[in-house]
Motif scaffolding. Structure first.
Motif, PDB file in Angstrom:
ATOM      1  N   TYR A 163      70.878  12.739  75.636  1.00 21.33           N
ATOM      2  CA  TYR A 163      69.981  13.856  75.913  1.00 21.33           C
ATOM      3  C   TYR A 163      68.563  13.333  76.106  1.00 21.33           C
ATOM      4  O   TYR A 163      68.223  12.228  75.679  1.00 21.33           O
ATOM      5  CB  TYR A 163      70.023  14.895  74.793  1.00 21.33           C
ATOM      6  N   TYR A 164      67.755  14.146  76.787  1.00 20.84           N
ATOM      7  CA  TYR A 164      66.347  13.845  77.048  1.00 20.84           C
ATOM      8  C   TYR A 164      65.545  15.123  76.876  1.00 20.84           C
ATOM      9  O   TYR A 164      66.097  16.226  76.922  1.00 20.84           O
ATOM     10  CB  TYR A 164      66.162  13.323  78.481  1.00 20.84           C
ATOM     11  N   ASP A 165      64.228  14.982  76.749  1.00 22.80           N
ATOM     12  CA  ASP A 165      63.385  16.168  76.678  1.00 22.80           C
ATOM     13  C   ASP A 165      63.268  16.781  78.084  1.00 22.80           C
ATOM     14  O   ASP A 165      63.783  16.222  79.057  1.00 22.80           O
ATOM     15  CB  ASP A 165      62.027  15.845  76.042  1.00 22.80           C
ATOM     16  N   PRO A 166      62.605  17.928  78.226  1.00 22.57           N
ATOM     17  CA  PRO A 166      62.520  18.588  79.535  1.00 22.57           C
ATOM     18  C   PRO A 166      61.857  17.754  80.628  1.00 22.57           C
ATOM     19  O   PRO A 166      62.091  17.994  81.814  1.00 22.57           O
ATOM     20  CB  PRO A 166      61.713  19.856  79.241  1.00 22.57           C
ATOM     21  N   ASN A 178      66.088   5.870  72.809  1.00 17.05           N
ATOM     22  CA  ASN A 178      65.473   5.431  74.067  1.00 17.05           C
ATOM     23  C   ASN A 178      64.005   5.056  73.903  1.00 17.05           C
ATOM     24  O   ASN A 178      63.537   4.080  74.499  1.00 17.05           O
ATOM     25  CB  ASN A 178      65.598   6.521  75.132  1.00 17.05           C
ATOM     26  N   GLU A 179      63.271   5.809  73.115  1.00 15.21           N
ATOM     27  CA  GLU A 179      61.832   5.579  72.980  1.00 15.21           C
ATOM     28  C   GLU A 179      61.516   4.248  72.315  1.00 15.21           C
ATOM     29  O   GLU A 179      60.671   3.489  72.767  1.00 15.21           O
ATOM     30  CB  GLU A 179      61.175   6.722  72.221  1.00 15.21           C
ATOM     31  N   SER A 180      62.201   3.939  71.223  1.00 19.67           N
ATOM     32  CA  SER A 180      61.912   2.700  70.489  1.00 19.67           C
ATOM     33  C   SER A 180      62.823   1.544  70.900  1.00 19.67           C
ATOM     34  O   SER A 180      62.622   0.416  70.444  1.00 19.67           O
ATOM     35  CB  SER A 180      62.045   2.942  68.988  1.00 19.67           C
ATOM     36  N   ALA A 181      63.824   1.824  71.722  1.00 17.94           N
ATOM     37  CA  ALA A 181      64.798   0.809  72.149  1.00 17.94           C
ATOM     38  C   ALA A 181      65.469   0.136  70.948  1.00 17.94           C
ATOM     39  O   ALA A 181      65.658  -1.078  70.919  1.00 17.94           O
ATOM     40  CB  ALA A 181      64.165  -0.219  73.075  1.00 17.94           C
ATOM     41  N   THR A 207      68.639  12.505  63.169  1.00 13.33           N
ATOM     42  CA  THR A 207      68.156  13.739  63.789  1.00 13.33           C
ATOM     43  C   THR A 207      68.169  13.547  65.300  1.00 13.33           C
ATOM     44  O   THR A 207      68.216  12.415  65.793  1.00 13.33           O
ATOM     45  CB  THR A 207      66.714  14.085  63.371  1.00 13.33           C
ATOM     46  N   LEU A 208      68.095  14.646  66.015  1.00 15.00           N
ATOM     47  CA  LEU A 208      67.945  14.548  67.460  1.00 15.00           C
ATOM     48  C   LEU A 208      66.538  14.073  67.798  1.00 15.00           C
ATOM     49  O   LEU A 208      66.324  13.391  68.790  1.00 15.00           O
ATOM     50  CB  LEU A 208      68.253  15.878  68.133  1.00 15.00           C
ATOM     51  N   THR A 242      67.872  17.840  79.157  1.00 13.30           N
ATOM     52  CA  THR A 242      69.170  17.415  79.684  1.00 13.30           C
ATOM     53  C   THR A 242      70.034  16.963  78.527  1.00 13.30           C
ATOM     54  O   THR A 242      69.576  16.218  77.658  1.00 13.30           O
ATOM     55  CB  THR A 242      68.993  16.225  80.654  1.00 13.30           C
ATOM     56  N   ILE A 243      71.282  17.421  78.508  1.00 15.62           N
ATOM     57  CA  ILE A 243      72.235  16.963  77.503  1.00 15.62           C
ATOM     58  C   ILE A 243      73.610  16.937  78.166  1.00 15.62           C
ATOM     59  O   ILE A 243      73.990  17.871  78.864  1.00 15.62           O
ATOM     60  CB  ILE A 243      72.219  17.841  76.234  1.00 15.62           C
TER      61      ILE A 243
END
Length: 130
Positions: free
Chosen positions: A46-49, A72-75, A100-101, A108-109
């Protein structure tokens, strides 16, 4: 230990987030035939909007069973032992403790299934319960 009896089509995916964990349930359908098999797995992303951030949650079956979360953000990746996974021929449920999410809003999920790293099912719809 052979987990090949769990290689099945994905029919549904449910993601449930509570105060201290995320549980992902992949509903399973018909068996998938393959002549040789080293590993396979199921995943959800999933990703943010805006298409940023998010994570990937997955489970892999080979000679051992393992589950993981990739941020994804911190790899970075967190790995979970087989005791986090409950698997039957009807469903695979992974309870990701202390997870947590991490996003207030999901854009997107979707989910997927792979055999030896080759995507077999893509963009499977996901139901999200928070």
């Amino acid at each position: 230990m052979s987990a090949s009896h769990l290689l099945r089509t994905v029919t549904s995916v449910l993601v449930e987030e509570d105060a201290d964990s995320v549980t992902v349930t992949w509903g399973l359908g018909d068996p998938v035939e393959t002549p040789t098999l080293e590993y396979f797995g199921y995943g959800m992303y999933y990703y943010d909007p805006t298409g940023n951030g998010g994570k990937r949650f997955g489970v892999r079956f080979s000679t051992e069973i393992s589950a993981w979360i990739f941020d994804n953000e911190s790899a970075t990746q967190a790995n979970y032992l087989a005791d986090s996974v409950t698997a039957t021929t009807d469903a695979v449920v992974v309870h990701f403790r202390d997870a947590t999410l991490g996003l207030p809003e999901i854009g997107t999920i979707a989910a997927y299934a792979h055999i030896e790293g080759r995507d077999e099912q893509l963009e499977i719809p996901v139901s999200l319960r928070r």
